[in-house]
Design a protein around this motif. Structure first.
Motif, PDB file in Angstrom:
ATOM      1  N   PHE A  14      43.976  39.061  34.870  1.00 16.47           N
ATOM      2  CA  PHE A  14      44.913  39.955  34.208  1.00 16.47           C
ATOM      3  C   PHE A  14      44.309  41.355  34.200  1.00 16.47           C
ATOM      4  N   ILE A  15      45.138  42.344  34.477  1.00 15.34           N
ATOM      5  CA  ILE A  15      44.667  43.723  34.614  1.00 15.34           C
ATOM      6  C   ILE A  15      45.245  44.554  33.467  1.00 15.34           C
ATOM      7  N   THR A  55      50.020  48.984  44.560  1.00 11.12           N
ATOM      8  CA  THR A  55      49.542  47.601  44.577  1.00 11.12           C
ATOM      9  C   THR A  55      48.167  47.505  43.930  1.00 11.12           C
ATOM     10  N   ILE A  56      47.848  46.312  43.476  1.00 16.07           N
ATOM     11  CA  ILE A  56      46.506  46.024  42.972  1.00 16.07           C
ATOM     12  C   ILE A  56      45.807  45.186  44.042  1.00 16.07           C
ATOM     13  N   HIS A  57      44.714  45.702  44.563  1.00 12.22           N
ATOM     14  CA  HIS A  57      43.918  44.998  45.574  1.00 12.22           C
ATOM     15  C   HIS A  57      42.746  44.316  44.879  1.00 12.22           C
ATOM     16  N   GLU A  83      54.432  42.940  39.760  1.00  9.60           N
ATOM     17  CA  GLU A  83      54.142  41.501  39.731  1.00  9.60           C
ATOM     18  C   GLU A  83      52.865  41.221  38.934  1.00  9.60           C
ATOM     19  N   VAL A  84      51.846  42.045  39.129  1.00  5.15           N
ATOM     20  CA  VAL A  84      50.585  41.867  38.392  1.00  5.15           C
ATOM     21  C   VAL A  84      50.801  42.066  36.903  1.00  5.15           C
ATOM     22  N   MET A  85      51.603  43.059  36.541  1.00  3.63           N
ATOM     23  CA  MET A  85      51.878  43.299  35.124  1.00  3.63           C
ATOM     24  C   MET A  85      52.644  42.130  34.517  1.00  3.63           C
ATOM     25  N   LEU A 134      40.288  35.950  33.309  1.00  4.49           N
ATOM     26  CA  LEU A 134      39.540  37.201  33.177  1.00  4.49           C
ATOM     27  C   LEU A 134      40.509  38.351  32.940  1.00  4.49           C
ATOM     28  N   VAL A 135      40.078  39.301  32.146  1.00  2.00           N
ATOM     29  CA  VAL A 135      40.811  40.552  31.970  1.00  2.00           C
ATOM     30  C   VAL A 135      39.923  41.659  32.497  1.00  2.00           C
ATOM     31  N   ILE A 136      40.452  42.435  33.428  1.00  2.00           N
ATOM     32  CA  ILE A 136      39.707  43.577  33.967  1.00  2.00           C
ATOM     33  C   ILE A 136      40.442  44.841  33.572  1.00  2.00           C
ATOM     34  N   ASP A 137      39.711  45.753  32.952  1.00  2.00           N
ATOM     35  CA  ASP A 137      40.259  47.054  32.575  1.00  2.00           C
ATOM     36  C   ASP A 137      40.091  48.011  33.745  1.00  2.00           C
ATOM     37  N   LEU A 138      41.200  48.580  34.211  1.00  2.00           N
ATOM     38  CA  LEU A 138      41.095  49.611  35.235  1.00  2.00           C
ATOM     39  C   LEU A 138      40.419  50.836  34.634  1.00  2.00           C
ATOM     40  N   LYS A 139      39.510  51.408  35.384  1.00  2.00           N
ATOM     41  CA  LYS A 139      38.779  52.607  34.950  1.00  2.00           C
ATOM     42  C   LYS A 139      39.089  53.766  35.867  1.00  2.00           C
ATOM     43  N   TRP A 140      38.943  54.927  35.337  1.00  2.00           N
ATOM     44  CA  TRP A 140      39.107  56.164  36.072  1.00  2.00           C
ATOM     45  C   TRP A 140      37.818  56.934  35.923  1.00  2.00           C
ATOM     46  N   ARG A 141      37.452  57.730  36.878  1.00  2.00           N
ATOM     47  CA  ARG A 141      36.142  58.403  36.850  1.00  2.00           C
ATOM     48  C   ARG A 141      35.924  59.185  35.557  1.00  2.00           C
TER      49      ARG A 141
END
Length: 146
Positions: free
Chosen positions: A27-28, A37-39, A65-67, A136-143
């Motif tokens: 899960f993102i 898309t999420i790769h 779809e990922v959401m 698993l939950v992965i948090d998207l990060k930005w620089r």
């Protein structure tokens, strides 16, 4: 002929009963834009993480779809794995950078921290056993969020 079909049916039932594989439900979070898309890439070799040639499995799915359902990855053997993901917002099928700085959001399993490069395999790795289902939950990060 009926005996051969019966034997083959029994054989395939037995094989499917004894074949074991694990599943990852991914899960993102922190998705800001529904475009793209999420790769994902899955690794099991610390020396090749997170290099392209070290990826043992990879793919992508639309953000919507990922959401809605997350990513479900099946058929994995018992092992220690690490996952890298990125949000390909412009659909060019590559992780965009400028002067080595990410231009797209990304993340790693265990939400492993990034400092002047990707995390170590040990920081992002987790164990998946036969017939396990790991969520698993992965948090998207930005620089800017480092």
């Amino acid at each position: 002929m009926k005996i051969k079909i019966s034997i083959l049916t029994i054989f395939f039932v037995l094989i499917s009963t004894y074949s074991k594989s694990g599943t990852i439900k991914l899960f993102i979070s922190n998705i800001d834009d529904k475009k793209g898309t999420i790769h994902y890439a899955i690794y099991n070799n610390p020396e090749l993480f997170p290099k392209e040639r070290g990826k043992i499995l990879g793919g992508y799915e639309t953000v919507t779809e990922v959401m809605k359902n997350g990513l479900i990855i099946k058929g994995l053997n018992e092992s220690v794995y690490a996952i890298a993901i990125y949000h390909d917002i412009n659909l060019n099928k590559k992780f965009d950078t400028f002067l080595s700085m990410p231009l797209e959001k990304y993340g790693f399993s265990n939400n492993a921290k990034v400092f002047l490069g990707p995390p170590k395999f040990d920081e992002a790795s987790f164990f998946l056993g036969d017939d396990d289902i790991v969520e698993l939950v992965i948090d998207l990060k930005w620089r800017k969020e480092l």
